[in-house]
Design a protein around this motif. Structure first.
Motif, mmCIF file in Angstrom:
data_model
loop_
_atom_site.group_PDB
_atom_site.id
_atom_site.type_symbol
_atom_site.label_atom_id
_atom_site.label_comp_id
_atom_site.label_asym_id
_atom_site.label_seq_id
_atom_site.Cartn_x
_atom_site.Cartn_y
_atom_site.Cartn_z
ATOM 1 N N PHE A 39 0.822 -1.163 -0.015
ATOM 2 C CA PHE A 39 0.257 -0.156 0.116
ATOM 3 C C PHE A 39 0.834 1.366 -0.095
ATOM 4 C CE2 PHE A 39 -2.612 3.313 1.822
ATOM 5 C CZ PHE A 39 -3.547 3.294 1.153
ATOM 6 N N ARG A 69 -5.800 -8.513 -4.319
ATOM 7 C CA ARG A 69 -5.397 -7.881 -3.032
ATOM 8 C C ARG A 69 -5.062 -9.220 -2.420
ATOM 9 N NH1 ARG A 69 -7.220 -7.304 2.409
ATOM 10 N NH2 ARG A 69 -6.699 -5.626 3.311
ATOM 11 N N TYR A 81 -0.764 -5.548 -3.464
ATOM 12 C CA TYR A 81 -1.690 -5.464 -4.605
ATOM 13 C C TYR A 81 -0.913 -5.737 -5.861
ATOM 14 C CZ TYR A 81 -4.392 -2.980 -0.981
ATOM 15 O OH TYR A 81 -5.373 -2.675 0.055
#
Length: 117
Positions: A39, A69, A81
């Protein structure tokens, strides 16, 4: 009698734009084009996006099947991701549009600048 399904979109471009929806998804797809990112890495790779907007966009992209994810159950927790095959195919389709934008960026910037004045 067989029921005919009504088309939602008028053409393929209409459908593609519906999946893309806005400026951030294209930039996220581009950032993930070279491989999976955590992230924080993804947020740094997409300058100007807020944490909240990135979270919302990633959720939408996961729902539409563009992004996968993966949660790694470890301490500290880790989430990555990556693009799905569907996401890679959209990224490939967008590449010529990005190249067109690069070739015409000066003209496009002039147009945008004229609107501001």
């Amino acid at each position: 009698m067989e029921e005919t399904k009504k088309r939602t979109f008028t053409c393929g471009l209409d459908a593609a734009i519906a999946v893309m929806g806005g400026k951030w998804k294209g930039l996220i797809l581009f950032a993930l084009g070279d491989g999976a990112l955590r992230f924080g890495e993804l947020r740094r790779a997409v300058p100007g996006i807020s944490e909240r907007v990135l979270i919302l966009q990633l959720r939408e992209m996961e729902t539409t099947g563009l992004v996968h994810r993966e949660v790694f159950h470890q301490v500290p927790p880790k989430v990555e991701y990556s693009l799905t095959a569907f996401g890679h195919s959209l990224n490939s389709a967008m590449a010529p549009l990005g190249e067109w934008g690069e070739r015409n960026i000066a003209r496009i910037e002039d147009i945008a600048w004229d609107r501001v004045r």
